[in-house]
Design a protein around this motif. Sequence first.
Motif, PDB file in Angstrom:
ATOM      1  N   ASP A 142      -7.676  -5.202  -0.951  1.00 25.10           N
ATOM      2  CA  ASP A 142      -6.694  -5.594  -1.962  1.00 25.10           C
ATOM      3  C   ASP A 142      -6.003  -6.908  -1.607  1.00 25.10           C
ATOM      4  O   ASP A 142      -5.260  -7.458  -2.423  1.00 25.10           O
ATOM      5  CB  ASP A 142      -5.632  -4.494  -2.119  1.00 25.10           C
ATOM      6  CG  ASP A 142      -6.224  -3.195  -2.650  1.00 25.10           C
ATOM      7  OD1 ASP A 142      -7.239  -3.268  -3.371  1.00 25.10           O
ATOM      8  OD2 ASP A 142      -5.680  -2.117  -2.322  1.00 25.10           O
TER       9      ASP A 142
ATOM     10  N   GLU B 195      -7.162   0.237   6.152  1.00 25.85           N
ATOM     11  CA  GLU B 195      -5.847   0.106   5.527  1.00 25.85           C
ATOM     12  C   GLU B 195      -4.895  -0.678   6.415  1.00 25.85           C
ATOM     13  O   GLU B 195      -4.810  -0.445   7.623  1.00 25.85           O
ATOM     14  CB  GLU B 195      -5.266   1.493   5.213  1.00 25.85           C
ATOM     15  CG  GLU B 195      -6.029   2.217   4.124  1.00 25.85           C
ATOM     16  CD  GLU B 195      -5.296   3.442   3.623  1.00 25.85           C
ATOM     17  OE1 GLU B 195      -4.182   3.723   4.151  1.00 25.85           O
ATOM     18  OE2 GLU B 195      -5.805   4.100   2.708  1.00 25.85           O
ATOM     19  N   GLN B 196      -4.216  -1.603   5.814  1.00 25.21           N
ATOM     20  CA  GLN B 196      -3.150  -2.402   6.445  1.00 25.21           C
ATOM     21  C   GLN B 196      -2.140  -2.746   5.361  1.00 25.21           C
ATOM     22  O   GLN B 196      -2.506  -2.945   4.192  1.00 25.21           O
ATOM     23  CB  GLN B 196      -3.712  -3.684   7.049  1.00 25.21           C
ATOM     24  CG  GLN B 196      -4.579  -3.489   8.286  1.00 25.21           C
ATOM     25  CD  GLN B 196      -3.739  -3.222   9.531  1.00 25.21           C
ATOM     26  OE1 GLN B 196      -3.126  -4.101  10.113  1.00 25.21           O
ATOM     27  NE2 GLN B 196      -3.717  -1.947   9.924  1.00 25.21           N
ATOM     28  N   PHE B 197      -0.879  -2.851   5.728  1.00 21.96           N
ATOM     29  CA  PHE B 197       0.171  -3.232   4.765  1.00 21.96           C
ATOM     30  C   PHE B 197       0.169  -2.307   3.550  1.00 21.96           C
ATOM     31  O   PHE B 197       0.185  -2.747   2.396  1.00 21.96           O
ATOM     32  CB  PHE B 197      -0.001  -4.691   4.339  1.00 21.96           C
ATOM     33  CG  PHE B 197      -0.087  -5.650   5.485  1.00 21.96           C
ATOM     34  CD1 PHE B 197       1.019  -5.904   6.295  1.00 21.96           C
ATOM     35  CD2 PHE B 197      -1.296  -6.278   5.795  1.00 21.96           C
ATOM     36  CE1 PHE B 197       0.926  -6.784   7.369  1.00 21.96           C
ATOM     37  CE2 PHE B 197      -1.397  -7.148   6.861  1.00 21.96           C
ATOM     38  CZ  PHE B 197      -0.284  -7.404   7.660  1.00 21.96           C
ATOM     39  N   ASP B 198       0.056  -1.010   3.821  1.00 24.20           N
ATOM     40  CA  ASP B 198       0.165   0.021   2.781  1.00 24.20           C
ATOM     41  C   ASP B 198      -0.962  -0.010   1.760  1.00 24.20           C
ATOM     42  O   ASP B 198      -0.777   0.366   0.593  1.00 24.20           O
ATOM     43  CB  ASP B 198       1.517  -0.095   2.044  1.00 24.20           C
ATOM     44  CG  ASP B 198       2.695   0.062   2.981  1.00 24.20           C
ATOM     45  OD1 ASP B 198       2.601   0.902   3.901  1.00 24.20           O
ATOM     46  OD2 ASP B 198       3.693  -0.659   2.806  1.00 24.20           O
ATOM     47  N   GLY B 199      -2.143  -0.458   2.164  1.00 21.39           N
ATOM     48  CA  GLY B 199      -3.272  -0.446   1.240  1.00 21.39           C
ATOM     49  C   GLY B 199      -4.542  -0.925   1.912  1.00 21.39           C
ATOM     50  O   GLY B 199      -4.516  -1.406   3.055  1.00 21.39           O
TER      51      GLY B 199
END
Length: 389
Positions: free
Chosen positions: A284, A276-280
């Motif tokens: 994605d 997960e990075q940048f809230d996802g």
Amino acid sequence: MQLTEEQRAMRDVVREFAVEELRPADREADETESFPEDVWDDLSDLDLTGLAVPEEFGGVDADRVTYAVCNEAVAYGSLSIATALSVHGLACSCIDAFASDDQRERWLPEMATGRPVGAFALSEPGAGSNPAQMSTVARRNGDTYVLDGEKQWITNATRAGVAIVFAKAIPEGAPEGAGPDDVDGETVTQFLVPTDADGFDVGKPESKLGLRGSDTAPITLDGVEIPAENRLTEEGRGLAAAFEILTGGRVAIAAQAVGLADAALDDATAYAQEREQFDGAIADIQTIRHKLAEMRTQLEAARLLTREAARKLEAGTEDAAMAASMAKYFASEAAMTVTNEAVQIHGGYGYVQEFDVERYYRDAKVTEIYEGTTQIQKEIVARHVLDEQ
């Protein structure tokens, strides 16, 4: 191309074994630079060491597509082990194709079980891509040949019980002191050499960038005397025999490159979905998604080229050699691309040994080099395109 039900079943069995047994063994082998012999015995239990051996001698006598599918599945778990297996297969193929009935009966039943291990000794310190320049010689002496020379980059060298050795044959009655410079590449001949013969010495294994679980070592032949019946081809037909066998070997290497790339893609996909990075999840992010799409396309294209080459080789089509070279160079470059992107997707974690993609990336490079470099494969394809073969 569509696999048969039997081929799919065999692929699934070998791939499960690759994940559960080969991959853990490969991690340890890479760290210790040693071959996992217990795993070799497990390969024998699955009949994989007898893939290239006829049924009459206890082997599987696998067709070319099945052979490629199995090599791909083994490489999904370990390219080092897959390489050792394919070189053993090269030796078995040489004996099956060129040895006398007595020699086939003597060697192939045991080689089908994986013992003795086979080696293929063609390359030399000064003769890699151009084997016609080799310096190893075989002098005829009545009912024997005496071999002298050096071989380089020999897979299974420290483990082998039999080696297929290529040497320039110096005819009986040649002037005393005649050497490799006195005969040309058209004298190259193929010999079956037991590795316990006097004068057969294996040097220190190489410490390599990748493929560290597969032993690679030089061989020295110092007055190695073998019976004349151990000559596998007529004098001067050795290179033609080598190229014939290596055509099949190149399809196996292509399949192994596909298996390695497949493992890297699966690891990268799983990591992208978990990280997960940048809230996802990074899966994605469009950049990551496009990388995965490109990797999958490269992988599937390489797999199709490889299986088509195997099919053509099995059918004996005129363009089988070109198809094998196309598959080998494309699949090896695809493996480099896919493993590189797998490391990139993992970011800093892809650069440490804790994650398998670091090892995949190091291993992938050799697929562009051994059994004919990418440049040699392109030259073979060009000759066919220009009708120069």
